[in-house]
Design an enzyme around this catalytic site. Structure first.
Site, PDB file in Angstrom:
ATOM      1  N   GLY A  71       0.813  -1.214   0.000  1.00 49.06           N
ATOM      2  CA  GLY A  71       0.000   0.000   0.000  1.00 49.06           C
ATOM      3  C   GLY A  71       0.847   1.265   0.000  1.00 49.06           C
ATOM      4  O   GLY A  71       0.531   2.249  -0.681  1.00 49.06           O
ATOM      5  N   THR A  72       1.930   1.238   0.739  1.00 48.38           N
ATOM      6  CA  THR A  72       2.775   2.434   0.832  1.00 48.38           C
ATOM      7  C   THR A  72       3.355   2.786  -0.531  1.00 48.38           C
ATOM      8  O   THR A  72       3.273   3.935  -0.983  1.00 48.38           O
ATOM      9  CB  THR A  72       3.917   2.185   1.848  1.00 48.38           C
ATOM     10  OG1 THR A  72       3.318   1.958   3.124  1.00 48.38           O
ATOM     11  CG2 THR A  72       4.858   3.367   1.926  1.00 48.38           C
ATOM     12  N   ASN A 151      -8.386   4.115   8.109  1.00 56.19           N
ATOM     13  CA  ASN A 151      -7.791   2.997   8.839  1.00 56.19           C
ATOM     14  C   ASN A 151      -7.917   3.128  10.352  1.00 56.19           C
ATOM     15  O   ASN A 151      -7.806   2.145  11.067  1.00 56.19           O
ATOM     16  CB  ASN A 151      -6.317   2.808   8.443  1.00 56.19           C
ATOM     17  CG  ASN A 151      -5.496   4.040   8.701  1.00 56.19           C
ATOM     18  OD1 ASN A 151      -5.836   5.136   8.263  1.00 56.19           O
ATOM     19  ND2 ASN A 151      -4.416   3.889   9.422  1.00 56.19           N
ATOM     20  N   GLN A 179      -7.931  -0.737   3.413  1.00 55.03           N
ATOM     21  CA  GLN A 179      -8.745  -1.250   4.516  1.00 55.03           C
ATOM     22  C   GLN A 179     -10.042  -1.886   4.041  1.00 55.03           C
ATOM     23  O   GLN A 179     -10.557  -2.805   4.674  1.00 55.03           O
ATOM     24  CB  GLN A 179      -9.063  -0.115   5.502  1.00 55.03           C
ATOM     25  CG  GLN A 179      -7.851   0.406   6.264  1.00 55.03           C
ATOM     26  CD  GLN A 179      -7.367  -0.571   7.327  1.00 55.03           C
ATOM     27  OE1 GLN A 179      -8.113  -1.389   7.844  1.00 55.03           O
ATOM     28  NE2 GLN A 179      -6.086  -0.475   7.645  1.00 55.03           N
ATOM     29  N   ALA A 196      -2.221  -6.843   0.299  1.00 51.84           N
ATOM     30  CA  ALA A 196      -2.664  -8.197   0.647  1.00 51.84           C
ATOM     31  C   ALA A 196      -2.743  -8.438   2.147  1.00 51.84           C
ATOM     32  O   ALA A 196      -3.579  -9.207   2.605  1.00 51.84           O
ATOM     33  CB  ALA A 196      -1.719  -9.229   0.023  1.00 51.84           C
ATOM     34  N   HIS A 197      -1.866  -7.764   2.923  1.00 46.48           N
ATOM     35  CA  HIS A 197      -1.771  -8.186   4.328  1.00 46.48           C
ATOM     36  C   HIS A 197      -2.946  -7.726   5.192  1.00 46.48           C
ATOM     37  O   HIS A 197      -3.074  -8.160   6.335  1.00 46.48           O
ATOM     38  CB  HIS A 197      -0.411  -7.808   4.931  1.00 46.48           C
ATOM     39  CG  HIS A 197      -0.204  -6.378   5.294  1.00 46.48           C
ATOM     40  ND1 HIS A 197      -0.409  -5.909   6.564  1.00 46.48           N
ATOM     41  CD2 HIS A 197       0.228  -5.317   4.570  1.00 46.48           C
ATOM     42  CE1 HIS A 197      -0.091  -4.611   6.604  1.00 46.48           C
ATOM     43  NE2 HIS A 197       0.277  -4.236   5.404  1.00 46.48           N
ATOM     44  N   THR A 233      12.029  -7.654 -10.460  1.00 39.62           N
ATOM     45  CA  THR A 233      11.493  -9.005 -10.639  1.00 39.62           C
ATOM     46  C   THR A 233      10.227  -9.150  -9.823  1.00 39.62           C
ATOM     47  O   THR A 233      10.197  -8.793  -8.641  1.00 39.62           O
ATOM     48  CB  THR A 233      12.543 -10.044 -10.194  1.00 39.62           C
ATOM     49  OG1 THR A 233      13.699  -9.858 -11.003  1.00 39.62           O
ATOM     50  CG2 THR A 233      12.020 -11.467 -10.351  1.00 39.62           C
ATOM     51  N   CYS A 318       1.683   2.485  12.075  1.00 43.02           N
ATOM     52  CA  CYS A 318       2.873   3.255  11.712  1.00 43.02           C
ATOM     53  C   CYS A 318       3.067   4.399  12.701  1.00 43.02           C
ATOM     54  O   CYS A 318       4.158   4.899  12.888  1.00 43.02           O
ATOM     55  CB  CYS A 318       2.738   3.838  10.317  1.00 43.02           C
ATOM     56  SG  CYS A 318       1.910   2.740   9.201  1.00 43.02           S
TER      57      CYS A 318
HETATM   58  C1  LIG Z   1      -5.211   2.770   4.649  1.00 40.33           C
HETATM   59  C2  LIG Z   1      -3.835   2.221   4.504  1.00 40.33           C
HETATM   60  N1  LIG Z   1      -3.088   2.598   3.450  1.00 40.33           N
HETATM   61  C3  LIG Z   1      -1.836   2.141   3.279  1.00 40.33           C
HETATM   62  C4  LIG Z   1      -1.260   1.263   4.167  1.00 40.33           C
HETATM   63  C5  LIG Z   1       0.145   0.803   3.938  1.00 40.33           C
HETATM   64  O1  LIG Z   1       0.196  -0.438   3.328  1.00 40.33           O
HETATM   65  P1  LIG Z   1       1.518  -1.371   3.385  1.00 40.33           P
HETATM   66  O2  LIG Z   1       1.660  -1.792   4.813  1.00 40.33           O
HETATM   67  O3  LIG Z   1       1.164  -2.504   2.474  1.00 40.33           O
HETATM   68  O4  LIG Z   1       2.645  -0.577   2.883  1.00 40.33           O
HETATM   69  C6  LIG Z   1      -2.023   0.853   5.272  1.00 40.33           C
HETATM   70  C7  LIG Z   1      -1.503  -0.077   6.315  1.00 40.33           C
HETATM   71  O5  LIG Z   1      -0.442  -0.471   6.494  1.00 40.33           O
HETATM   72  C8  LIG Z   1      -3.338   1.340   5.442  1.00 40.33           C
HETATM   73  O6  LIG Z   1      -4.087   1.007   6.490  1.00 40.33           O
END
Ligand SMILES: Cc1ncc(COP(=O)(O)O)c(C=O)c1O
Lengths: 374, 80
Positions: A71-72, A151, A179, A196-197, A233, A318
């Site tokens: 997501g980041t 989130n 989310q 995915a997580h 990759t 975070c």
């Molecule tokens: C709304 C939201 N966006 C982005 C992220 C970031 O995703 P990732 O942990 O896969 O980088 C998160 C949680 O970690 C999230 O809750």
């Protein structure tokens, strides 16, 4: 007592079916999906199978899906990629004030590079007013960013109304759906971010949907993978896991989780004097509960609950080490003190009735102890 | 002259690189029944050199391969 895991907004336990779907791509099917021989083809097939699943789940086309590390990265790619591709003179972004750090931070960095960023306020339940989006748009606006579900407090934004305004004004809409993904229909956005997580899949894999016709500059350049949009990759096991995770959610499951969450909310608000709900009463993500428990620090609550076998959090994982009050809760109008006394409890498909009853009892005990020994 | 059968499904892989094009075709073929026909459009160059061979190696039969303006049209029969 087996631990009660109520931090599913932070990350979820991988589903055994997902792990099984991933395993072959870390062992006998280890080929590089960019190779044209049979080993490569087996891996590439897994990637394309997952791409098709993602496209269906996001109401998109397979060629609009770009896999990346989560997501980041996908949020950074959506925002920076759009900004770097913008024509000279167009240097304005619109973003909601309660976005995830991986949306707000690239916007803030662009500001240091001379960009203008309008941060949309939210009401006391976390909703963006679509009228504010319309008023914020300028001829030089290149992107609007509003996440589908918050989130920390689970607010489900009026994305359809916001998307209609953006479409009418010809400005692309980016929506972080990490989310909400698979828990509800996808946001009707041009750029959609998922990972995915949060859905019982592996960490370190996600995707960005880029609507055909939009041009983004890549963050990563190199071997030309993902049509030149994201070099590196491909993480075949992760991609297979993401594809598998996407097939697991269902409407019935979301309804059942929401029912359990409502029961948990009712029990907590009833059992703990002074407890207040943070965020919306309706239009809330099924997995999310966030409460203010005056007289207790969130940090101490998380620690006390942990000792009692309940895993919870103050808000964004975070930000959980941070001493600053949550930017989301303060945007709702909570005082720094109330924001600091807030706790997030987030459920999954595996949360049980027994667990929420036990978690409520543990929370009651933790609050009683903290309030008597502040 | 025998008349060509109508394809059961179509897949436009123009603009999709190797080997994602073959992989995408194979994924579609997986979802079809043996004996059905998939019509595929692929680009000239590397794609037309690789895709028919890859499909053949995976047990499908390319029954038609012809020019379609700047691209190529393949008619592939799903293997058993
Ligand atoms: C709304 C939201 N966006 C982005 C992220 C970031 O995703 P990732 O942990 O896969 O980088 C998160 C949680 O970690 C999230 O809750």
């Amino acid at each position: 007592m087996t631990p009660i895991y109520l931090d599913n907004a932070s990350t979820t336990q991988p589903d055994p079916r997902v792990l099984a779907a991933m395993a072959p791509y870390s062992s006998e099917h280890f080929g590089n999906p960019a190779a044209t021989h049979a080993h490569g083809r087996t891996a590439a097939r897994a990637v394309e199978r997952a791409r098709g699943i993602l496209a269906d789940a996001l109401a998109a086309q397979p060629e609009e899906i770009v896999f990346c590390s989560g997501g980041t990265e996908a949020n950074n790619f959506a925002i920076l990629g759009t900004a770097w591709a913008a024509p000279a003179g167009k240097r304005h972004l619109v973003v909601s004030a309660i976005e995830h750090a991986s949306v707000l931070a690239p916007c803030a960095w662009l500001e240091t590079q001379g960009w203008q960023v309008t941060r949309l306020p939210v009401d006391s339940e976390g909703f963006v007013d679509p009228g504010d989006v319309r008023r914020a748009l300028r001829p030089e606006t290149v992107l609007v960013s509003v996440g589908q579900a918050n989130n920390e407090i689970g607010t489900l934004q009026p994305i359809a109304a916001i998307a209609a305004i953006c479409a009418e004004q010809g400005v692309p809409l980016h929506s972080d759906a990490c989310q909400s993904f698979t828990r509800m229909p996808p946001p009707p956005a041009d750029l959609i971010v998922v990972n995915a997580h949060k859905i019982h899949g592996p960490k370190g894999i996600g995707a960005l949907r880029i609507r055909t016709g939009l041009h983004l500059e890549p963050l990563l350049r190199g071997g030309g993978q993902e049509s030149g949009l994201r070099a590196g990759t491909l993480n075949t096991p992760g991609i297979a896991g993401l594809g598998s995770a996407v097939t697991l959610g269902s409407t019935e499951e979301s309804i059942a989780i929401a029912k359990l969450r409502d029961d948990l909310a009712a029990m907590v608000l009833d059992a703990i004097p002074g407890a207040r709900l943070n965020g919306p009463r309706g239009n809330r993500l099924c997995t999310n509960l966030n409460v203010c428990l005056p007289g207790c620090s969130g940090r101490a609550l998380v620690a006390a609950l942990d000792r009692l076998g309940v895993r919870a959090s103050r808000g964004s994982a975070c930000a959980s080490g941070s001493t600053r009050p949550s930017h989301v809760l303060t945007a709702l109008g909570l005082s720094p003190q109330d924001a600091d006394s807030s706790l997030r409890l987030t459920l999954s498909k595996w949360t049980t009735t027994e667990e929420i009853a036990n978690a409520t009892a543990a929370l009651q005990e933790a609050v009683r102890t903290l309030r008597s020994h502040p | 002259m025998t008349r060509q059968r109508e394809p059961d499904e179509h897949l436009d892989l123009r603009g999709v690189r190797c080997p994602a094009n073959s992989a995408r075709a194979l994924v579609r073929l997986e979802c079809m029944d043996a004996g059905q026909l998939l019509e595929i459009l692929v680009d000239d160059g590397e794609p037309i050199a690789h895709v028919p061979e890859a499909l053949d190696e995976e047990g499908h039969r390319v029954v038609v391969q012809e020019r379609a303006e700047a691209a190529w049209r393949l008619l592939v029969e799903v293997g058993g």
